[in-house]
Design an enzyme around this catalytic site. Structure first.
Site, PDB file in Angstrom:
ATOM      1  N   ILE A   1     -36.935  18.323  17.742  1.00 17.90           N
ATOM      2  CA  ILE A   1     -35.656  18.319  17.394  1.00 17.90           C
ATOM      3  C   ILE A   1     -34.995  18.617  18.517  1.00 17.90           C
ATOM      4  O   ILE A   1     -35.316  19.614  19.263  1.00 17.90           O
ATOM      5  CB  ILE A   1     -35.287  18.716  16.141  1.00 17.90           C
ATOM      6  N   ASP A   2     -33.678  18.200  18.707  1.00 15.44           N
ATOM      7  CA  ASP A   2     -32.792  18.812  19.799  1.00 15.44           C
ATOM      8  C   ASP A   2     -32.423  20.320  19.655  1.00 15.44           C
ATOM      9  O   ASP A   2     -32.287  20.858  18.592  1.00 15.44           O
ATOM     10  CB  ASP A   2     -31.497  17.949  19.703  1.00 15.44           C
ATOM     11  N   LYS A   3     -31.941  20.468  20.934  1.00 13.96           N
ATOM     12  CA  LYS A   3     -31.685  22.177  20.892  1.00 13.96           C
ATOM     13  C   LYS A   3     -30.699  22.485  19.949  1.00 13.96           C
ATOM     14  O   LYS A   3     -30.733  23.451  19.220  1.00 13.96           O
ATOM     15  CB  LYS A   3     -30.840  22.539  22.574  1.00 13.96           C
TER      16      LYS A   3
END
Length: 354
Positions: free
Chosen positions: A159-161
């Protein structure tokens, strides 16, 4: 998609370096029709523009089958394409780092982690240290069978930062193979909560459109027509959870798992995620023109200064026992405070999408 550092080139009036170092190597897929090498590499290297790749080819740094080629050279199935540089490649060895982890489940085969927003998942350009993968390596440092640099174990998905929520890590090759197959076959269950701009008249919907790299912004994904030869097919289902007038809380269920899928799909239908700077959500897209409303939105941005997206649920079949495993992550404090603030905001009687 491989993330490459910016391609630093020698100037035209400088001498060609006496030694070149291989940075990236790609083997052309068997089914690919002949395509220009600059276009081929543009699709592979995230942080390199096509112009930079062409300059690299002009400087003799793009090789096919160990020979330098120009940017208009057409690669064919089986060709080995390499990017050569005048300096050694950065050491990407994953080292254990003592970073706290919120572990919600662990056994001999899997590790389920609730990731906070702001933590990069995997080392890459600008983030070679301090990632979740480094934290997992520390957590597993006394397990001889777990090698953080072995691609047959570790992260199954990402998942994104600045997205918070649940991730599963495979501790054995067998677990990663089985879990990888579940993700590929779309038998896992994942849902996200997202606060998005705008009012939905419908209670649920389906978004379909290929996800591919935005040609105008290499750090952003764009949506292309289904069946297009650009990008990869992607489907997002959404359901309205709560309406706040100028924003809406929605549950998103992924049928596919493409990079930035929810963020790109929601922007595509005119509902960017709240506070999502890269996809236009950090502007006042709905609402009033009053100073008090602007102040309200600015206060909201301060409460949650990242895209309002949370990976809330994760479900999969245990790779060894065959048991169904389901996990639920509570909203993190910043997103919970943001939603509560909108819940208490009274929308005037003017049209909701003014």
């Amino acid at each position: 998609m491989i993330e490459a550092e910016d391609i630093e080139l020698i100037e035209d009036d400088e001498e060609q370096p006496s030694q070149l170092y291989e940075h990236y190597r790609f083997v052309v897929d068997p089914g690919l029709t002949p395509v220009r090498v600059d276009k081929f590499m543009f699709e592979k290297l995230q942080h390199a523009s096509r112009n930079r790749i062409q300059k690299a080819a002009d400087a003799g740094m793009v090789h096919v089958n160990d020979r330098p080629v120009k940017s208009n050279y057409k690669v064919r199935p089986g060709d080995v394409v390499t990017l050569m540089m005048d300096r050694p490649h950065y050491d990407t060895t994953i080292e254990p780092e003592d970073i706290p982890l919120n572990i919600v489940y662990e056994d001999d085969d899997v590790l389920v982690i609730d990731k906070p927003a702001g933590l990069v998942v995997h080392p890459g350009v600008g983030n070679f240290h301090g990632t979740l993968v480094n934290a997992v390596a520390w957590h597993m440092r006394n397990t001889p069978s777990y090698d953080p640099n072995d691609p047959s174990v570790g992260l199954v998905h990402r998942i994104d930062k600045d997205t918070s929520g649940l991730l599963v890590v495979a501790k054995t090759p067998e677990a990663k193979t089985e879990l990888g197959a579940q993700f590929f076959n779309k038998t896992t269950h994942r849902s996200y909560l997202a606060l998005v701009w705008g009012h939905f008249t419908e209670d649920s919907g389906r978004i379909e459109g290929n996800i591919g790299r935005d040609p105008k912004d290499r750090l952003r994904m764009d949506v292309f027509p289904p069946g297009s030869d650009i990008g990869k097919s992607a489907v997002t289902h959404y359901r309205v959870v709560e309406r706040f007038g100028y924003t809406t809380l929605v549950e998103c269920i992924l049928e596919t798992g493409r990079t930035h899928q929810i963020r790109a799909h929601m922007r595509h239908i005119g509902h960017p995620l709240f506070a999502d700077e890269r996809y236009g959500g950090c502007e006042i897209l709905r609402g009033e023109r009053s100073a008090s409303y602007r102040q309200f939105i600015n206060n909201c941005f301060k409460l949650c200064n990242r895209q309002a997206l949370h990976a809330r649920t994760l479900g999969f079949v245990h790779p060894k026992t065959g048991q169904q495993m389901d996990f639920d992550s509570p909203l993190p404090a910043d997103l919970a405070a943001l939603i509560d603030k909108w819940r208490r905001y009274i929308v005037p009687s003017s049209p909701l999408d003014s």
